[in-house]
Enzyme design. Sequence first.
Site, short mmCIF file in Angstrom:
data_model
loop_
_atom_site.label_atom_id
_atom_site.label_comp_id
_atom_site.label_asym_id
_atom_site.label_seq_id
_atom_site.Cartn_x
_atom_site.Cartn_y
_atom_site.Cartn_z
N LYS A 298 -17.04 -21.28 42.41
CA LYS A 298 -16.93 -19.95 42.08
C LYS A 298 -17.64 -19.00 41.70
O LYS A 298 -17.81 -17.82 41.27
CB LYS A 298 -17.00 -20.73 40.23
CG LYS A 298 -15.85 -21.74 40.35
CD LYS A 298 -15.50 -22.55 39.33
CE LYS A 298 -13.71 -22.72 39.27
NZ LYS A 298 -13.19 -23.38 37.85
N LYS B 146 -7.04 -26.05 47.71
CA LYS B 146 -6.73 -26.26 47.02
C LYS B 146 -6.05 -25.33 46.01
O LYS B 146 -5.93 -24.17 45.71
CB LYS B 146 -7.85 -27.04 45.22
CG LYS B 146 -8.19 -27.16 44.67
CD LYS B 146 -9.00 -27.62 43.57
CE LYS B 146 -9.49 -27.14 42.97
NZ LYS B 146 -9.26 -27.14 40.99
N LYS C 29 -5.67 -22.78 39.15
CA LYS C 29 -5.52 -21.18 38.49
C LYS C 29 -5.83 -19.98 38.85
O LYS C 29 -5.10 -18.83 38.31
CB LYS C 29 -6.02 -21.74 36.82
CG LYS C 29 -5.00 -23.54 36.33
CD LYS C 29 -5.35 -23.22 35.52
CE LYS C 29 -6.44 -24.34 34.95
NZ LYS C 29 -7.37 -25.13 34.83
N1 AQP Z 1 -5.53 -28.58 43.18
C1 AQP Z 1 -5.55 -29.52 42.40
N2 AQP Z 1 -4.66 -30.80 42.91
C2 AQP Z 1 -5.19 -32.25 42.51
N3 AQP Z 1 -5.55 -31.81 40.89
C3 AQP Z 1 -6.36 -30.66 40.54
N4 AQP Z 1 -7.19 -30.41 39.38
C4 AQP Z 1 -6.92 -29.45 39.16
N5 AQP Z 1 -6.26 -28.43 40.52
C5 AQP Z 1 -6.66 -29.85 41.28
C6 AQP Z 1 -8.17 -31.01 38.57
O1 AQP Z 1 -6.87 -30.36 36.94
C7 AQP Z 1 -7.81 -31.32 36.37
C8 AQP Z 1 -7.97 -29.73 35.27
O2 AQP Z 1 -7.88 -28.53 36.05
P1 AQP Z 1 -9.23 -27.63 35.29
O3 AQP Z 1 -8.74 -26.98 34.06
O4 AQP Z 1 -10.87 -28.33 34.74
O5 AQP Z 1 -9.64 -27.21 36.30
P2 AQP Z 1 -9.97 -26.75 38.13
O6 AQP Z 1 -10.04 -28.41 38.48
O7 AQP Z 1 -11.62 -25.70 38.05
O8 AQP Z 1 -9.09 -26.06 38.25
P3 AQP Z 1 -7.89 -25.37 38.52
O9 AQP Z 1 -7.11 -25.86 37.98
O10 AQP Z 1 -7.48 -24.44 39.73
O11 AQP Z 1 -8.62 -23.93 37.26
P4 AQP Z 1 -9.62 -22.91 38.21
O12 AQP Z 1 -8.70 -21.92 39.05
O13 AQP Z 1 -9.98 -22.48 36.84
O14 AQP Z 1 -11.13 -23.44 38.90
C9 AQP Z 1 -9.53 -31.54 36.80
O15 AQP Z 1 -8.87 -33.37 36.75
C10 AQP Z 1 -8.76 -31.80 38.13
O16 AQP Z 1 -9.75 -32.10 38.81
#
Ligand code: AQP
Length: 354
Positions: free
Chosen positions: A111, A215, A218
């Site tokens: 990040k 992955k 968001k």
């Molecule tokens: N691609 C994914 N496949 C399976 N699980 C996923 N999670 C996130 N992306 C995937 C799971 O969703 C939960 C919440 O995630 P978060 O809001 O903490 O965000 P994150 O893990 O940082 O990933 P995002 O959604 O892609 O957000 P950004 O782009 O802001 O980093 C967690 O349990 C995560 O494992």
Amino acid sequence: QPRVFSGVQPTGNLHLGNYLGAIANFVPLQDEMPAIYCVVDLHAITAKHDADGLAGVTREVTAAYLAAGIDPAKAIIFNQSQVKEHAELAWIFNCVARMGWLNRMTQFKEKAGKNRENASVGLFAYPTLMAADILAYRATHVPVGDDQKQHLELTRDVAQKFNNDFAERIVELGLGVDNPNPNPELPDQLYFPLTEPIIAGPATRIMSLRDGTKKMSKSDPSDLSRINLKDTAEDIAKKIRKAKTDPEPLPSEMEGLKDRPEAENLVGIFAALSGLSREQVLADFAGQPFSVFKPALADLAVEKLAPITGEMNRLVADPGHIDAVLRDGAERAAAIAEPVLKDVRRICGFLECR
Ligand code: AQP
């Protein structure tokens, strides 16, 4: 006492990965043990955030929890910033965790990117706040996607160091519980449990629709890379049609998906949405081109996601109801976290003069 805690950041478009990797797994756990599901808005400000939009996205994540089937009569649903114990415990854990531990976190490296000097201190300390989220409730189980595994290991390291550093005081103050897994390296009495991750289900890591090695996320600038929970049936069909694939038809065996990350991802999504195994999906589509598989996947995704999207839209239209759920949840969460922080202050030895 077993207790489950997990959270999702209100950082934008909730996607299929968040749903299949996390939220869908929260639902059955609410019937197995006391459950706390948080919208982690303090985490959402570790990167540049839109202050005008934060409240709306916080309500949207709450709506997704409710629409997925989390029942506020069973589980506690609240937003993190409303329970001040998270921030307080995070500070104490910043003084327990070691710089070397945080330096090894791959999510920070990803990040922060090349411009690490410019990343917020909060982004660096993200995992200690996550440890505080979990341990403020002395939670024993945390359902997450595969990307959070390393952060859960850090949570265990923080708990273990706290238990070791203050082992004598924990016993003296009578605040410990018997270590369920006696181990010569650990004290007999622990204050914080060593939390178990639950990285389960058929879709612990959903990949981007544009690049099967990344992955689904968001924060990916391309909206075509993910299926958002708010997408319409037309959006979903378009994104699956445009999803990157290779020219080969689908194989009949898993072995045939080797080195085909995009094909493997789409088969995995089909399996997770249908409840079939990947092997069964391949048996059904063996030898078929993507021109046949993709429309079937789009129909399935719409069938499974449309009811959730519809319910989310209905709930978001009534912010008063969502806010009432969050308010009630914050009160119930604080009632658990306040006594924990009281103990922690005593264990740390702070003078209590008011
Ligand atoms: N691609 C994914 N496949 C399976 N699980 C996923 N999670 C996130 N992306 C995937 C799971 O969703 C939960 C919440 O995630 P978060 O809001 O903490 O965000 P994150 O893990 O940082 O990933 P995002 O959604 O892609 O957000 P950004 O782009 O802001 O980093 C967690 O349990 C995560 O494992």
